[in-house]
Design a protein around this motif. Structure first.
Motif, PDB file in Angstrom:
ATOM      1  N   THR A  92       8.289   8.905  11.993  1.00  0.00           N
ATOM      2  CA  THR A  92       7.569   9.779  11.062  1.00  0.00           C
ATOM      3  C   THR A  92       8.498  10.127   9.910  1.00  0.00           C
ATOM      4  O   THR A  92       9.682  10.414  10.117  1.00  0.00           O
ATOM      5  N   THR A 120       0.701  -3.892   4.185  1.00  0.00           N
ATOM      6  CA  THR A 120       1.162  -2.819   5.073  1.00  0.00           C
ATOM      7  C   THR A 120       2.220  -3.261   6.081  1.00  0.00           C
ATOM      8  O   THR A 120       2.662  -2.447   6.882  1.00  0.00           O
ATOM      9  N   THR A 178       7.948   4.137  17.114  1.00  0.00           N
ATOM     10  CA  THR A 178       7.245   4.744  15.989  1.00  0.00           C
ATOM     11  C   THR A 178       8.218   5.697  15.288  1.00  0.00           C
ATOM     12  O   THR A 178       9.208   6.130  15.873  1.00  0.00           O
ATOM     13  N   ALA A 200       3.314  -0.069   8.128  1.00  0.00           N
ATOM     14  CA  ALA A 200       3.083   1.243   7.520  1.00  0.00           C
ATOM     15  C   ALA A 200       1.659   1.670   7.864  1.00  0.00           C
ATOM     16  O   ALA A 200       0.695   1.111   7.356  1.00  0.00           O
ATOM     17  N   ASN A 201       1.554   2.627   8.763  1.00  0.00           N
ATOM     18  CA  ASN A 201       0.242   3.119   9.192  1.00  0.00           C
ATOM     19  C   ASN A 201      -0.355   4.090   8.182  1.00  0.00           C
ATOM     20  O   ASN A 201      -1.572   4.189   8.052  1.00  0.00           O
ATOM     21  N   SER A 202       0.517   4.822   7.506  1.00  0.00           N
ATOM     22  CA  SER A 202       0.129   5.765   6.462  1.00  0.00           C
ATOM     23  C   SER A 202       1.375   6.029   5.629  1.00  0.00           C
ATOM     24  O   SER A 202       2.432   5.448   5.890  1.00  0.00           O
ATOM     25  N   ALA A 203       1.286   6.934   4.678  1.00  0.00           N
ATOM     26  CA  ALA A 203       2.443   7.260   3.852  1.00  0.00           C
ATOM     27  C   ALA A 203       3.551   7.914   4.678  1.00  0.00           C
ATOM     28  O   ALA A 203       4.718   7.890   4.297  1.00  0.00           O
ATOM     29  N   ASN A 204       3.206   8.476   5.848  1.00  0.00           N
ATOM     30  CA  ASN A 204       4.176   9.229   6.650  1.00  0.00           C
ATOM     31  C   ASN A 204       4.340   8.729   8.072  1.00  0.00           C
ATOM     32  O   ASN A 204       4.937   9.420   8.907  1.00  0.00           O
ATOM     33  N   SER A 205       3.828   7.539   8.387  1.00  0.00           N
ATOM     34  CA  SER A 205       3.909   7.022   9.748  1.00  0.00           C
ATOM     35  C   SER A 205       4.122   5.508   9.744  1.00  0.00           C
ATOM     36  O   SER A 205       3.399   4.785   9.059  1.00  0.00           O
ATOM     37  N   THR A 253       0.821  -1.214   0.000  1.00  0.00           N
ATOM     38  CA  THR A 253       0.000   0.000   0.000  1.00  0.00           C
ATOM     39  C   THR A 253       0.853   1.262   0.000  1.00  0.00           C
ATOM     40  O   THR A 253       0.558   2.225  -0.688  1.00  0.00           O
ATOM     41  N   PHE A 254       1.934   1.273   0.793  1.00  0.00           N
ATOM     42  CA  PHE A 254       2.792   2.453   0.931  1.00  0.00           C
ATOM     43  C   PHE A 254       4.230   2.112   0.579  1.00  0.00           C
ATOM     44  O   PHE A 254       4.697   1.017   0.830  1.00  0.00           O
TER      45      PHE A 254
END
Length: 134
Positions: free
Chosen positions: A131, A76, A129, A101-106, A30-31
């Motif tokens: 960022t 992910t 974690t 990968a929680n999101s594109a930036n986390s 996904t990311f």
């Protein structure tokens, strides 16, 4: 009898291999984890992703250098092997790292010691974690 034994052995090998190969979902993560990531103490982790393979380097401010390599196992989540080296003594130990990968930036990381070495004990856990900064 020899054919039956050979066939059975081949089936066992196929089952074992199929359990260690990442799922097909891993071929389309996904990311993209490629980038520079900052952790909670301000140190940076550099990751490079090529298809479903992830490699990285992390040299922190508390005296350790880390080399990571592994693959996505789902869209992910990546499972990596990490070599942690104590910079002052050169002592090395092996760890596993799960990166989500929680999101594109986390991202969320969880490192676990795989051996008793360099001041770590088997199973010792290091969650964290990060960022994206680049």
């Amino acid at each position: 009898m020899k054919r039956a034994t050979t066939f059975l052995l081949m089936m066992v090998v196929l089952v074992l291999v199929s359990q260690t190969v990442p799922s097909t979902a891993a071929s389309n993560p996904t990311f993209d984890m490629t980038g520079v990531w900052k952790d909670s103490i301000g140190d940076t982790l550099q990751l490079f992703q090529e298809k479903d393979e992830v490699n990285g380097i992390y040299v922190n401010s508390v005296g350790f250098a880390h080399r990571l390599e592994g693959r996505y196992v789902s869209q992910t989540k990546a499972k990596l092997t990490m070599i942690r080296r104590t910079r002052s003594s050169g002592c090395e130990t092996t760890m596993t790292v799960d990166i989500t990968a929680n999101s594109a930036n986390s991202i969320t990381l969880n490192s676990i010691a795989m051996e008793n070495a360099c001041g770590l004990t088997v199973g010792q856990n290091f969650p964290g974690t990060a960022t994206r900064v680049q």
